[in-house]
Write a protein that holds these residues in place. Structure first.
Motif, PDB file in Angstrom:
ATOM      1  N   GLN A   1       0.833  -1.205   0.000  1.00 10.35           N
ATOM      2  CA  GLN A   1       0.000   0.000   0.000  1.00 10.35           C
ATOM      3  C   GLN A   1       0.866   1.252   0.000  1.00 10.35           C
ATOM      4  O   GLN A   1       0.640   2.194  -0.769  1.00 10.35           O
ATOM      5  CB  GLN A   1      -0.928  -0.001   1.219  1.00 10.35           C
ATOM      6  N   GLY A   2       1.879   1.267   0.847  1.00  7.47           N
ATOM      7  CA  GLY A   2       2.773   2.418   0.903  1.00  7.47           C
ATOM      8  C   GLY A   2       3.505   2.639  -0.411  1.00  7.47           C
ATOM      9  O   GLY A   2       3.670   3.780  -0.862  1.00  7.47           O
ATOM     10  N   SER A   3       3.922   1.565  -1.054  1.00  7.91           N
ATOM     11  CA  SER A   3       4.639   1.682  -2.328  1.00  7.91           C
ATOM     12  C   SER A   3       3.729   2.192  -3.440  1.00  7.91           C
ATOM     13  O   SER A   3       4.144   3.014  -4.269  1.00  7.91           O
ATOM     14  CB  SER A   3       5.234   0.328  -2.725  1.00  7.91           C
ATOM     15  N   ALA A   4       2.495   1.706  -3.482  1.00 10.59           N
ATOM     16  CA  ALA A   4       1.558   2.178  -4.504  1.00 10.59           C
ATOM     17  C   ALA A   4       1.293   3.667  -4.335  1.00 10.59           C
ATOM     18  O   ALA A   4       1.227   4.418  -5.324  1.00 10.59           O
ATOM     19  CB  ALA A   4       0.252   1.382  -4.421  1.00 10.59           C
ATOM     20  N   GLU A   5       1.139   4.109  -3.109  1.00  8.93           N
ATOM     21  CA  GLU A   5       0.934   5.530  -2.840  1.00  8.93           C
ATOM     22  C   GLU A   5       2.142   6.342  -3.300  1.00  8.93           C
ATOM     23  O   GLU A   5       1.997   7.409  -3.924  1.00  8.93           O
ATOM     24  CB  GLU A   5       0.677   5.750  -1.349  1.00  8.93           C
ATOM     25  N   ARG A   6       3.322   5.857  -3.010  1.00  6.32           N
ATOM     26  CA  ARG A   6       4.535   6.579  -3.408  1.00  6.32           C
ATOM     27  C   ARG A   6       4.643   6.668  -4.934  1.00  6.32           C
ATOM     28  O   ARG A   6       4.977   7.731  -5.481  1.00  6.32           O
ATOM     29  CB  ARG A   6       5.777   5.894  -2.847  1.00  6.32           C
ATOM     30  N   ALA A   7       4.381   5.560  -5.612  1.00 10.67           N
ATOM     31  CA  ALA A   7       4.471   5.559  -7.078  1.00 10.67           C
ATOM     32  C   ALA A   7       3.514   6.584  -7.673  1.00 10.67           C
ATOM     33  O   ALA A   7       3.875   7.327  -8.604  1.00 10.67           O
ATOM     34  CB  ALA A   7       4.175   4.166  -7.619  1.00 10.67           C
ATOM     35  N   LEU A   8       2.304   6.630  -7.155  1.00 13.44           N
ATOM     36  CA  LEU A   8       1.312   7.579  -7.662  1.00 13.44           C
ATOM     37  C   LEU A   8       1.743   9.012  -7.385  1.00 13.44           C
ATOM     38  O   LEU A   8       1.628   9.897  -8.256  1.00 13.44           O
ATOM     39  CB  LEU A   8      -0.051   7.285  -7.030  1.00 13.44           C
ATOM     40  N   TRP A   9       2.259   9.253  -6.189  1.00 14.26           N
ATOM     41  CA  TRP A   9       2.720  10.591  -5.820  1.00 14.26           C
ATOM     42  C   TRP A   9       3.875  11.047  -6.709  1.00 14.26           C
ATOM     43  O   TRP A   9       3.885  12.175  -7.228  1.00 14.26           O
ATOM     44  CB  TRP A   9       3.136  10.592  -4.350  1.00 14.26           C
ATOM     45  N   LEU A  10       4.856  10.182  -6.936  1.00 17.17           N
ATOM     46  CA  LEU A  10       5.989  10.509  -7.793  1.00 17.17           C
ATOM     47  C   LEU A  10       5.538  10.827  -9.220  1.00 17.17           C
ATOM     48  O   LEU A  10       6.050  11.747  -9.865  1.00 17.17           O
ATOM     49  CB  LEU A  10       6.986   9.348  -7.832  1.00 17.17           C
ATOM     50  N   THR A  11       4.564  10.059  -9.692  1.00 17.85           N
ATOM     51  CA  THR A  11       4.105  10.231 -11.067  1.00 17.85           C
ATOM     52  C   THR A  11       3.306  11.515 -11.230  1.00 17.85           C
ATOM     53  O   THR A  11       3.463  12.232 -12.232  1.00 17.85           O
ATOM     54  CB  THR A  11       3.273   9.012 -11.495  1.00 17.85           C
ATOM     55  N   LEU A  12       2.459  11.813 -10.274  1.00 15.19           N
ATOM     56  CA  LEU A  12       1.725  13.084 -10.325  1.00 15.19           C
ATOM     57  C   LEU A  12       2.680  14.265 -10.362  1.00 15.19           C
ATOM     58  O   LEU A  12       2.487  15.223 -11.130  1.00 15.19           O
ATOM     59  CB  LEU A  12       0.796  13.194  -9.108  1.00 15.19           C
ATOM     60  N   GLU A  13       3.697  14.212  -9.559  1.00 17.24           N
ATOM     61  CA  GLU A  13       4.695  15.275  -9.528  1.00 17.24           C
ATOM     62  C   GLU A  13       5.391  15.404 -10.882  1.00 17.24           C
ATOM     63  O   GLU A  13       5.601  16.514 -11.393  1.00 17.24           O
ATOM     64  CB  GLU A  13       5.715  14.975  -8.428  1.00 17.24           C
ATOM     65  N   TYR A  14       5.713  14.267 -11.491  1.00 16.16           N
ATOM     66  CA  TYR A  14       6.446  14.276 -12.759  1.00 16.16           C
ATOM     67  C   TYR A  14       5.589  14.780 -13.919  1.00 16.16           C
ATOM     68  O   TYR A  14       6.025  15.641 -14.696  1.00 16.16           O
ATOM     69  CB  TYR A  14       6.958  12.868 -13.061  1.00 16.16           C
ATOM     70  N   VAL A  15       4.358  14.246 -14.051  1.00 15.92           N
ATOM     71  CA  VAL A  15       3.542  14.605 -15.219  1.00 15.92           C
ATOM     72  C   VAL A  15       3.093  16.066 -15.178  1.00 15.92           C
ATOM     73  O   VAL A  15       2.742  16.631 -16.224  1.00 15.92           O
ATOM     74  CB  VAL A  15       2.316  13.671 -15.367  1.00 15.92           C
ATOM     75  N   LYS A  16       3.097  16.675 -13.997  1.00 17.58           N
ATOM     76  CA  LYS A  16       2.724  18.092 -13.925  1.00 17.58           C
ATOM     77  C   LYS A  16       3.880  19.005 -14.299  1.00 17.58           C
ATOM     78  O   LYS A  16       3.688  20.210 -14.483  1.00 17.58           O
ATOM     79  CB  LYS A  16       2.214  18.409 -12.516  1.00 17.58           C
ATOM     80  N   GLU A  17       5.080  18.435 -14.404  1.00 18.57           N
ATOM     81  CA  GLU A  17       6.243  19.219 -14.803  1.00 18.57           C
ATOM     82  C   GLU A  17       6.708  18.899 -16.226  1.00 18.57           C
ATOM     83  O   GLU A  17       7.204  19.777 -16.918  1.00 18.57           O
ATOM     84  CB  GLU A  17       7.401  18.961 -13.828  1.00 18.57           C
ATOM     85  N   ARG A  18       6.529  17.680 -16.658  1.00 25.34           N
ATOM     86  CA  ARG A  18       7.014  17.239 -17.962  1.00 25.34           C
ATOM     87  C   ARG A  18       6.129  17.774 -19.084  1.00 25.34           C
ATOM     88  O   ARG A  18       4.901  17.650 -19.034  1.00 25.34           O
ATOM     89  CB  ARG A  18       7.015  15.709 -17.997  1.00 25.34           C
ATOM     90  N   GLU A  19       6.757  18.364 -20.096  1.00 24.89           N
ATOM     91  CA  GLU A  19       6.013  18.873 -21.248  1.00 24.89           C
ATOM     92  C   GLU A  19       6.304  18.035 -22.482  1.00 24.89           C
ATOM     93  O   GLU A  19       7.437  17.598 -22.703  1.00 24.89           O
ATOM     94  CB  GLU A  19       6.382  20.335 -21.523  1.00 24.89           C
ATOM     95  N   ILE A  20       5.269  17.834 -23.304  1.00 26.72           N
ATOM     96  CA  ILE A  20       5.387  17.087 -24.542  1.00 26.72           C
ATOM     97  C   ILE A  20       4.357  17.622 -25.540  1.00 26.72           C
ATOM     98  O   ILE A  20       3.214  17.906 -25.155  1.00 26.72           O
ATOM     99  CB  ILE A  20       5.194  15.566 -24.290  1.00 26.72           C
TER     100      ILE A  20
END
Length: 386
Positions: free
Chosen positions: A260-279
């Protein structure tokens, strides 16, 4: 992301909040990305880090205060284990030490043994392990071949164990062995081995794995190893299989918390990344596919959190069944694998680079569908309750 700091309703208490904050601060201070990479490279977490964890009150959190523990309960272990997942420290065998092995000593050791073993483990002076799995016996523990032959006031242990977490560091090991090889599961006993300067005891390889590199997962060999007969846990031969079956549901719930903790972390990391990455001239987050995939994962992760929180609450009331623990372990380990895999996809080529946390998580979480009983074994257990 609120899920990174929230506690289950059953743990809505100041003592739990304080412990959670202690755990987070300790990990931030002692487990920086640079230090964690050093542990991964070395294949082991240094003993001084274990001692620091003991000094901070992380070890033996649920053990009685009079034995050097934190005087807490399973709620404290649940918090610690979930934070291990949230900080991508999966290979550090804290849950094995704290909430898998120590409870065997508390439940089955005699008073003199508790006083001798538990304070050292709570302080981080000693590190513990449990040796069940063998080359020919994984989830089917009644097939183990390691034997413990009674000779006077000693047991003579012979056999081999494999995939043992904390194996290189372990000062004390709970060994599953056959005291009567003719009786199948009824011939299994648990015997405690103190490893220091012990003739016949040998650590094998620190196994090379595809993930969890900081975990000293080891082979162990016992060649006419002699230990005092009083180190038989529970004092009666043939109780080991039952003792393991009693403790395994908690181990599976711990795995669910880690997932559960790992799934939460993965989602948090990805949200942070996709809000910064431009394509293609816009943020990756602004694409509908990105939003829909993340919405699905957040929904599933939130549902999983509610289920795991319910399991924690039931376990703390002594009401969690083997079937429920198996459901929690099955669901969260499969979900964690899916979430981390889908999250890695959003990172593109960078997601395949091990310098990125999501890539390390992708390797680390794969074993969750195997350890503490594979997904297939969990389905068998659940099916028996239908």
């Amino acid at each position: 992301m609120n899920a990174m700091t929230s506690l289950p309703p059953a743990l809505a208490d100041e003592s739990y909040e304080m412990f959670a904050e202690t755990v987070r601060r300790f990990f931030e201070r002692e487990a920086s990305p640079e230090r964690v990479q050093e542990w991964r490279d070395a294949g082991i977490v240094p003993r001084e880090v274990w001692r620091a964890a003991g000094d901070a009150g992380l070890l033996g959190a649920s053990m009685p205060a009079e034995l050097g523990g934190g005087g807490g309960d399973f709620g404290h272990e649940a918090i610690l284990t979930r934070e291990v997942g949230r900080h991508n420290l999966e290979g550090w065998g804290l849950a094995v030490h704290n909430a898998i092995v120590l409870p065997y000593f508390l439940s089955y050791a005699n008073e003199e043994q508790k006083a001798r073993w538990i304070p050292k483990l709570c302080a981080g002076e000693w590190i513990c392990a449990i040796a069940m799995t063998e080359p020919h016996a994984g989830s089917d523990l009644q097939r183990i071949r390691t034997t413990a032959r009674r000779e006077g006031d000693e047991y003579v242990i012979n056999g081999q164990k494999v995939f043992i977490s904390n194996g290189q560091n372990a000062d004390i090991i709970v060994v599953a062995a056959k005291t009567d090889p003719t009786l199948g599961a009824k011939g299994v006993s648990l015997i405690v081995v103190e490893t220091a300067d012990l003739p016949g005891y040998r650590r094998g390889r620190n196994l090379d794995k595809i993930g969890n590199e900081m975990s000293d997962t080891s082979e162990l060999f016992f060649d006419d190893v002699r230990v005092p007969a009083e180190n038989l846990l529970g004092g009666v031969e043939g109780k080991g299989f039952t003792q393991m079956m009693v403790k395994l549901p908690q181990e599976r719930l711990l795995t669910a918390l880690l997932c559960q903790g790992s799934a939460e972390r993965a989602l948090w990391l990805t949200l942070e990344y996709v809000k910064e990455r431009e394509i293609f001239g816009q943020r990756l987050f602004d694409f509908q596919n990105t939003q829909f995939k993340l919405a699905e994962m957040k929904t599933e992760t939130t549902i999983s959190e509610a289920f795991v929180d319910r399991c924690v609450e039931q376990h703390m009331r002594g009401e969690m069944t083997t079937e429920l623990a198996s459901m929690a372990k099955l669901y969260t380990s499969e979900l964690c694998g899916r979430v981390v895999d889908q999250c890695l996809q959003f990172f593109g080529g960078y997601g395949y680079m091990t310098e990125y946390p999501i890539a390390r998580m992708y390797k680390d979480v794969r074993v969750r569908r195997i350890l503490a009983g594979s997904s297939e074994v969990m389905k068998m257990i659940i099916a028996r309750s239908l």
